[in-house]
Design a protein around this motif. Structure first.
Motif, PDB file in Angstrom:
ATOM      1  N   THR A   1      61.692 -35.403 -38.431  1.00 48.06           N
ATOM      2  CA  THR A   1      60.763 -36.411 -38.970  1.00 48.06           C
ATOM      3  C   THR A   1      59.562 -35.771 -39.667  1.00 48.06           C
ATOM      4  OG1 THR A   1      59.511 -36.550 -36.893  1.00 48.06           O
ATOM      5  CG2 THR A   1      61.420 -38.018 -37.134  1.00 48.06           C
ATOM      6  N   GLY A   2      59.478 -34.435 -39.612  1.00 46.30           N
ATOM      7  CA  GLY A   2      58.376 -33.755 -40.282  1.00 46.30           C
ATOM      8  C   GLY A   2      57.408 -33.082 -39.343  1.00 46.30           C
ATOM      9  N   VAL A   3      57.924 -32.355 -38.328  1.00 46.39           N
ATOM     10  CA  VAL A   3      57.051 -31.601 -37.421  1.00 46.39           C
ATOM     11  C   VAL A   3      57.089 -30.125 -37.830  1.00 46.39           C
ATOM     12  CG1 VAL A   3      57.247 -33.162 -35.456  1.00 46.39           C
ATOM     13  CG2 VAL A   3      58.948 -31.365 -35.747  1.00 46.39           C
ATOM     14  N   ILE A   4      55.977 -29.436 -37.611  1.00 47.26           N
ATOM     15  CA  ILE A   4      55.918 -28.041 -38.070  1.00 47.26           C
ATOM     16  C   ILE A   4      56.768 -27.115 -37.205  1.00 47.26           C
ATOM     17  CG2 ILE A   4      53.633 -28.347 -39.082  1.00 47.26           C
ATOM     18  CD1 ILE A   4      52.487 -26.753 -36.703  1.00 47.26           C
ATOM     19  N   ASP A   5      57.135 -27.561 -36.001  1.00 48.46           N
ATOM     20  CA  ASP A   5      57.959 -26.730 -35.103  1.00 48.46           C
ATOM     21  C   ASP A   5      59.250 -26.299 -35.783  1.00 48.46           C
ATOM     22  OD1 ASP A   5      56.296 -28.779 -33.761  1.00 48.46           O
ATOM     23  OD2 ASP A   5      56.902 -27.748 -31.915  1.00 48.46           O
ATOM     24  N   GLY A   6      59.887 -27.212 -36.497  1.00 49.43           N
ATOM     25  CA  GLY A   6      61.147 -26.900 -37.174  1.00 49.43           C
ATOM     26  C   GLY A   6      60.962 -25.896 -38.296  1.00 49.43           C
ATOM     27  N   ILE A   7      59.861 -26.027 -39.039  1.00 49.36           N
ATOM     28  CA  ILE A   7      59.580 -25.091 -40.146  1.00 49.36           C
ATOM     29  C   ILE A   7      59.296 -23.712 -39.579  1.00 49.36           C
ATOM     30  CG2 ILE A   7      58.104 -24.612 -42.133  1.00 49.36           C
ATOM     31  CD1 ILE A   7      57.440 -27.620 -42.213  1.00 49.36           C
ATOM     32  N   VAL A   8      58.502 -23.650 -38.509  1.00 47.89           N
ATOM     33  CA  VAL A   8      58.161 -22.368 -37.877  1.00 47.89           C
ATOM     34  C   VAL A   8      59.426 -21.661 -37.396  1.00 47.89           C
ATOM     35  CG1 VAL A   8      57.027 -21.301 -35.878  1.00 47.89           C
ATOM     36  CG2 VAL A   8      55.833 -23.050 -37.205  1.00 47.89           C
ATOM     37  N   ALA A   9      60.303 -22.406 -36.718  1.00 46.09           N
ATOM     38  CA  ALA A   9      61.532 -21.811 -36.178  1.00 46.09           C
ATOM     39  C   ALA A   9      62.409 -21.249 -37.290  1.00 46.09           C
ATOM     40  CB  ALA A   9      62.298 -22.854 -35.366  1.00 46.09           C
ATOM     41  N   SER A  10      62.625 -22.041 -38.330  1.00 45.31           N
ATOM     42  CA  SER A  10      63.517 -21.630 -39.415  1.00 45.31           C
ATOM     43  C   SER A  10      62.970 -20.441 -40.196  1.00 45.31           C
ATOM     44  CB  SER A  10      63.753 -22.811 -40.363  1.00 45.31           C
ATOM     45  OG  SER A  10      64.527 -22.419 -41.477  1.00 45.31           O
ATOM     46  N   GLU A  11      61.703 -20.532 -40.631  1.00 45.55           N
ATOM     47  CA  GLU A  11      61.137 -19.488 -41.494  1.00 45.55           C
ATOM     48  C   GLU A  11      60.816 -18.204 -40.725  1.00 45.55           C
ATOM     49  OE1 GLU A  11      60.974 -19.349 -44.781  1.00 45.55           O
ATOM     50  OE2 GLU A  11      62.103 -21.205 -44.680  1.00 45.55           O
ATOM     51  N   THR A  12      60.473 -18.314 -39.445  1.00 44.55           N
ATOM     52  CA  THR A  12      60.256 -17.108 -38.649  1.00 44.55           C
ATOM     53  C   THR A  12      61.560 -16.358 -38.467  1.00 44.55           C
ATOM     54  OG1 THR A  12      58.403 -18.089 -37.428  1.00 44.55           O
ATOM     55  CG2 THR A  12      59.504 -16.207 -36.409  1.00 44.55           C
ATOM     56  N   SER A  13      62.609 -17.076 -38.089  1.00 43.61           N
ATOM     57  CA  SER A  13      63.884 -16.419 -37.778  1.00 43.61           C
ATOM     58  C   SER A  13      64.535 -15.806 -39.005  1.00 43.61           C
ATOM     59  CB  SER A  13      64.843 -17.419 -37.122  1.00 43.61           C
ATOM     60  OG  SER A  13      65.105 -18.505 -37.999  1.00 43.61           O
ATOM     61  N   ASN A  14      64.569 -16.554 -40.130  1.00 42.37           N
ATOM     62  CA  ASN A  14      65.275 -16.000 -41.287  1.00 42.37           C
ATOM     63  C   ASN A  14      64.570 -14.786 -41.872  1.00 42.37           C
ATOM     64  OD1 ASN A  14      63.252 -17.053 -43.025  1.00 42.37           O
ATOM     65  ND2 ASN A  14      64.434 -18.887 -43.487  1.00 42.37           N
ATOM     66  N   ASN A  15      63.255 -14.706 -41.719  1.00 40.07           N
ATOM     67  CA  ASN A  15      62.534 -13.541 -42.215  1.00 40.07           C
ATOM     68  C   ASN A  15      62.553 -12.387 -41.218  1.00 40.07           C
ATOM     69  OD1 ASN A  15      60.927 -14.100 -44.952  1.00 40.07           O
ATOM     70  ND2 ASN A  15      61.090 -16.012 -43.808  1.00 40.07           N
ATOM     71  N   ALA A  16      62.638 -12.686 -39.936  1.00 39.39           N
ATOM     72  CA  ALA A  16      62.807 -11.628 -38.932  1.00 39.39           C
ATOM     73  C   ALA A  16      64.168 -10.953 -39.087  1.00 39.39           C
ATOM     74  CB  ALA A  16      62.656 -12.201 -37.529  1.00 39.39           C
ATOM     75  N   THR A  17      65.115 -11.698 -39.631  1.00 34.61           N
ATOM     76  CA  THR A  17      66.451 -11.155 -39.863  1.00 34.61           C
ATOM     77  C   THR A  17      66.423  -9.992 -40.856  1.00 34.61           C
ATOM     78  OG1 THR A  17      67.418 -13.334 -39.435  1.00 34.61           O
ATOM     79  CG2 THR A  17      68.813 -11.778 -40.593  1.00 34.61           C
ATOM     80  N   VAL A  18      65.426  -9.992 -41.752  1.00 39.11           N
ATOM     81  CA  VAL A  18      65.315  -8.923 -42.755  1.00 39.11           C
ATOM     82  C   VAL A  18      65.225  -7.560 -42.080  1.00 39.11           C
ATOM     83  CG1 VAL A  18      63.807  -7.928 -44.529  1.00 39.11           C
ATOM     84  CG2 VAL A  18      64.270 -10.386 -44.531  1.00 39.11           C
ATOM     85  N   GLY A  19      64.275  -7.409 -41.142  1.00 38.40           N
ATOM     86  CA  GLY A  19      64.133  -6.140 -40.428  1.00 38.40           C
ATOM     87  C   GLY A  19      65.352  -5.825 -39.593  1.00 38.40           C
ATOM     88  N   GLY A  20      65.897  -6.854 -38.933  1.00 31.82           N
ATOM     89  CA  GLY A  20      67.084  -6.648 -38.103  1.00 31.82           C
ATOM     90  C   GLY A  20      68.286  -6.167 -38.899  1.00 31.82           C
ATOM     91  N   ALA A  21      68.476  -6.739 -40.084  1.00 30.17           N
ATOM     92  CA  ALA A  21      69.639  -6.387 -40.908  1.00 30.17           C
ATOM     93  C   ALA A  21      69.562  -4.963 -41.436  1.00 30.17           C
ATOM     94  CB  ALA A  21      69.763  -7.366 -42.075  1.00 30.17           C
ATOM     95  N   LEU A  22      68.338  -4.419 -41.563  1.00 28.41           N
ATOM     96  CA  LEU A  22      68.179  -3.043 -42.032  1.00 28.41           C
ATOM     97  C   LEU A  22      68.494  -2.015 -40.947  1.00 28.41           C
ATOM     98  CD1 LEU A  22      64.905  -3.394 -44.142  1.00 28.41           C
ATOM     99  CD2 LEU A  22      67.204  -2.961 -45.025  1.00 28.41           C
ATOM    100  N   VAL A  23      68.531  -2.441 -39.680  1.00 26.63           N
ATOM    101  CA  VAL A  23      68.815  -1.511 -38.580  1.00 26.63           C
ATOM    102  C   VAL A  23      70.214  -0.915 -38.703  1.00 26.63           C
ATOM    103  CG1 VAL A  23      69.085  -1.278 -36.077  1.00 26.63           C
ATOM    104  CG2 VAL A  23      67.136  -2.536 -36.992  1.00 26.63           C
ATOM    105  N   PRO A  24      71.293  -1.737 -38.743  1.00 26.52           N
ATOM    106  CA  PRO A  24      72.628  -1.128 -38.878  1.00 26.52           C
ATOM    107  C   PRO A  24      72.829  -0.435 -40.221  1.00 26.52           C
ATOM    108  CG  PRO A  24      72.779  -3.526 -39.048  1.00 26.52           C
ATOM    109  CD  PRO A  24      71.387  -3.205 -38.628  1.00 26.52           C
TER     110      PRO A  24
END
Length: 498
Positions: free
Chosen positions: A295-318
Motif C-alpha cells: 500500500t506504500g510503506v517504506i519497509d518494502g522499499i528498504v528491504a528490496s533496495e538494501t538487498s539488491n545492492n548488498a548483492t553487488v559485494g556478495g557477487a564479487l566474492v566468488p
C-alpha cells in the motif's frame, strides 16, 4: 589489510580513474532506469572500450556501470511501476503506491539512501571475506575445482528458473558453445564443421553482447506499437527524503535485508533478481503490520533496495576468489579481467594484490558517487525515461556491432552477436533462462580441464573426485540441490494438474 586498502586507494588516485568511475555510475543509472535496458547491457556495450585501457582504469568504468545500473532500477520501479532491472521488482510493490500518494520524493529518497547503505554493507563483507576465502581456495587441486564448477552449475540451473530442466538445459547449451574450437590440453578442434573461423572458438564478448543486448533490441522491435507510459516529473525531496525516526525504525529491516542480499550474492548465479524478492518477503513476514505491505510503506522499499545492492559485494566474492561469476553482470566483469590477461581466482590476491584492493576502492568510490549523482540528478534521470525506444535502440545496435568488430577486427564476431541474439530471443520465448548459458560457457572449460587433469593425475581413476573431502562435499550438495529442485518441480506440476 589496512596497508593494502591504502595501496588500493592510491591505485585509483588519478583524475582518469575518478572520471571513469563517475561516467560509469551516471551511464549505469541511466541504463538501469530505462525499462528494457540494464546494468548487464551497459557493461556489455562498454566492455570493448576498456580493451586499450590499463586494467585498473577498465575496471573503474565497468564497476561504476555495475553499481550505478543496479541502483538505477529504482527510478522506473517507483515512477512507472516497471522495474528498470530484475533487481528492482519488489521495489514496485510499495514504491509506486507511495509515489501515487504524492510522495514520490520520499519513495526515491528512501530507495537511494538504502541502496547506498546496502552496497556499503556488501563491499565491507567482500573486503573481509575475500582474502580468507582466497587462502582456502589456494589449497584446491584439480578435484576440488571440478567439484566447485559442478556445484556452481547446479546452483545456477536449479535456482535461476522455475523449471530445473530448463535451467540445466540452458547451462548445457552454454557448455556446448564453450566446446567449439580447440579442446583443452590436447588442442584438437571440435564442433567446427570445417569452418576455420570456428577453430579459435567463440570469445565471451560476442556471446555476452548477443545474449543481453541484441536480444533486448529484438524484443523492443517486437513491442514497437506498445505505447510508452508518461513519467511523473514534478516531485520534491526534502533532505534525504525521510525522518530520523523512520530511519531508526528500519535498522533491523536493513541488517536483515543486507545479510540476505550478501548471502544470495555469494551463491553463484542467483543475483539481485532473487534477493530483493526474498528480502521483501522476509520483511513482510517479520512485520507487525504485514497487511500494509503493497500500500506504500517504506519497509518494502528498504528491504528490496538494501538487498539488491548488498548483492553487488556478495557477487564479487566468488568472482575474485574462485573465478566464478556471481551473476550475469559479474560474468561480464570476468570478461573485463580476462581481456587484460588477468585470471580471477585465489592466485590473483598474491600476484595482483594492488589491483584487487584497487577494485575494493573503486567499489567504495563508485557507491559514494552513485548516491551523490542520484540525489543531485534524479529529475534528469526521470526525464531519460521519456526517450522513445525507436531512437534509443538503433544507437545501441550500432554500438554493439562496433564493439564486436573492434574485439578482433573480424566480421565473424558481428555475425556471432546476431546469431546469439536470435538464439537468446528464441530461448526466452520458451522461458529458458539466459544466465545459465553464460555460466555454462565460463565454467565449461574449467570443469572439463580440471576433470581431464584430475584423470591424468589419477591415471584414469574417478575415485579421487569423491574421496577428497572438499570435492565430495561439493558434489554431494550438487546432487541434493538438483534432487530437491526436481522434487519441488514435480510437486508444483501435480498441484497444477489437480
Amino acid at each position: 589489510m589496512l596497508e593494502l586498502i591504502t595501496v588500493g586507494f592510491s591505485e585509483i588516485a588519478s583524475l582518469e580513474c575518478i572520471l571513469l568511475i563517475a561516467v560509469g555510475v551516471v551511464v549505469g543509472i541511466i541504463f538501469g532506469s530505462i525499462p528494457g535496458l540494464s546494468a548487464t547491457m551497459a557493461i556489455a556495450l562498454c566492455l570493448p572500450m576498456t580493451y586499450g585501457m590499463a586494467p585498473i582504469s577498465g575496471m573503474a568504468l565497468l564497476i561504476g556501470l555495475y553499481i550505478g545500473g543496479i541502483s538505477g532500477g529504482l527510478v522506473a520501479a517507483i515512477l512507472l511501476r516497471i522495474p528498470g532491472t530484475p533487481s528492482s521488482v519488489a521495489t514496485c510493490f510499495d514504491g509506486y503506491p507511495l509515489a501515487a500518494k504524492g510522495e514520490a520524493g520520499k519513495a526515491l529518497g528512501v530507495g537511494i539512501f538504502f541502496s547506498f547503505l546496502g552496497t556499503i554493507f556488501g563491499i565491507l563483507v567482500l573486503m573481509c571475506i575475500s582474502p580468507f576465502l582466497a587462502k582456502i581456495a589456494l589449497k584446491f587441486s584439480f578435484y576440488e575445482y571440478f567439484a566447485v564448477g559442478v556445484f556452481s552449475m547446479t546452483m545456477m540451473a536449479s535456482l535461476i528458473s522455475g523449471s530445473v530442466v530448463k535451467g540445466l538445459a540452458s547451462g548445457a547449451i552454454g557448455f556446448l558453445i564453450a566446446m567449439v574450437g580447440a579442446a583443452p590440453i590436447d588442442g584438437l578442434p571440435r564442433l567446427t564443421f570445417g569452418f576455420h573461423a570456428l577453430d579459435g572458438g567463440f570469445d565471451i564478448l560476442p556471446l555476452l553482447i548477443g545474449m543481453f543486448a541484441i536480444s533486448e533490441i529484438i524484443k523492443a522491435a517486437r513491442e514497437r506499437n506498445v505505447p510508452q507510459m508518461t513519467v511523473t516529473q514534478n516531485f520534491k525531496i526534502k533532505g534525504f527524503g525521510f525522518s530520523v525516526e523512520e530511519f531508526i525504525s528500519q535498522i533491523g529491516n536493513f541488517f536483515r535485508s543486507a545479510i540476505i542480499g550478501t548471502c544470495i550474492g555469494i551463491l553463484p548465479g542467483i543475483g539481485g533478481g532473487t534477493s530483493n524478492i526474498l528480502a521483501y518477503t522476509a520483511a513482510k513476514n517479520a512485520s507487525k503490520t504485514p497487511e500494509k505491505f503493497g500500500t506504500g510503506v517504506i519497509d518494502g522499499i528498504v528491504a528490496s533496495e538494501t538487498s539488491n545492492n548488498a548483492t553487488v559485494g556478495g557477487a564479487l566474492v566468488p568472482l575474485l576468489c574462485l573465478g566464478i561469476p556471481g551473476d550475469a553482470a559479474t560474468a561480464l566483469l570476468l570478461g573485463g579481467l580476462t581481456i587484460h590477461g588477468l585470471n580471477p581466482g585465489p592466485l590473483l590476491f598474491d600476484t595482483e594484490a594492488e589491483l584487487v584492493y584497487g577494485i575494493f576502492a573503486i567499489c567504495l568510490v563508485a557507491n559514494l558517487l552513485m548516491v551523490m549523482a542520484e540525489y543531485g540528478g534524479i529529475k534528469i534521470f526521470a526525464r531519460v525515461l521519456t526517450v522513445p525506444k525507436y531512437i534509443l535502440m538503433p544507437i545501441i545496435l550500432v554500438l554493439c556491432v562496433v564493439g564486436a568488430f573492434g574485439l578482433n577486427n573480424r566480421l565473424f564476431d558481428v555475425w556471432a552477436i546476431l546469431a546469439f541474439g536470435i538464439l537468446a530471443y528464441i530461448l526466452e520465448k520458451f522461458s529458458f533462462p539466459l544466465t545459465p548459458i553464460i555460466l555454462g560457457f565460463i565454467l565449461g572449460p574449467m570443469i572439463e580441464t580440471n576433470l581431464r587433469r584430475g584423470l591424468i593425475a589419477s591415471k584414469g581413476s574417478y575415485l579421487p573426485f569423491v574421496t577428497s573431502p572438499i570435492s565430495a562435499v561439493f558434489l554431494a550438495v550438487s546432487v541434493l540441490v538438483v534432487a530437491f529442485a526436481v522434487r519441488k518441480e514435480l510437486r508444483l506440476s501435480k498441484k497444477a494438474d489437480q
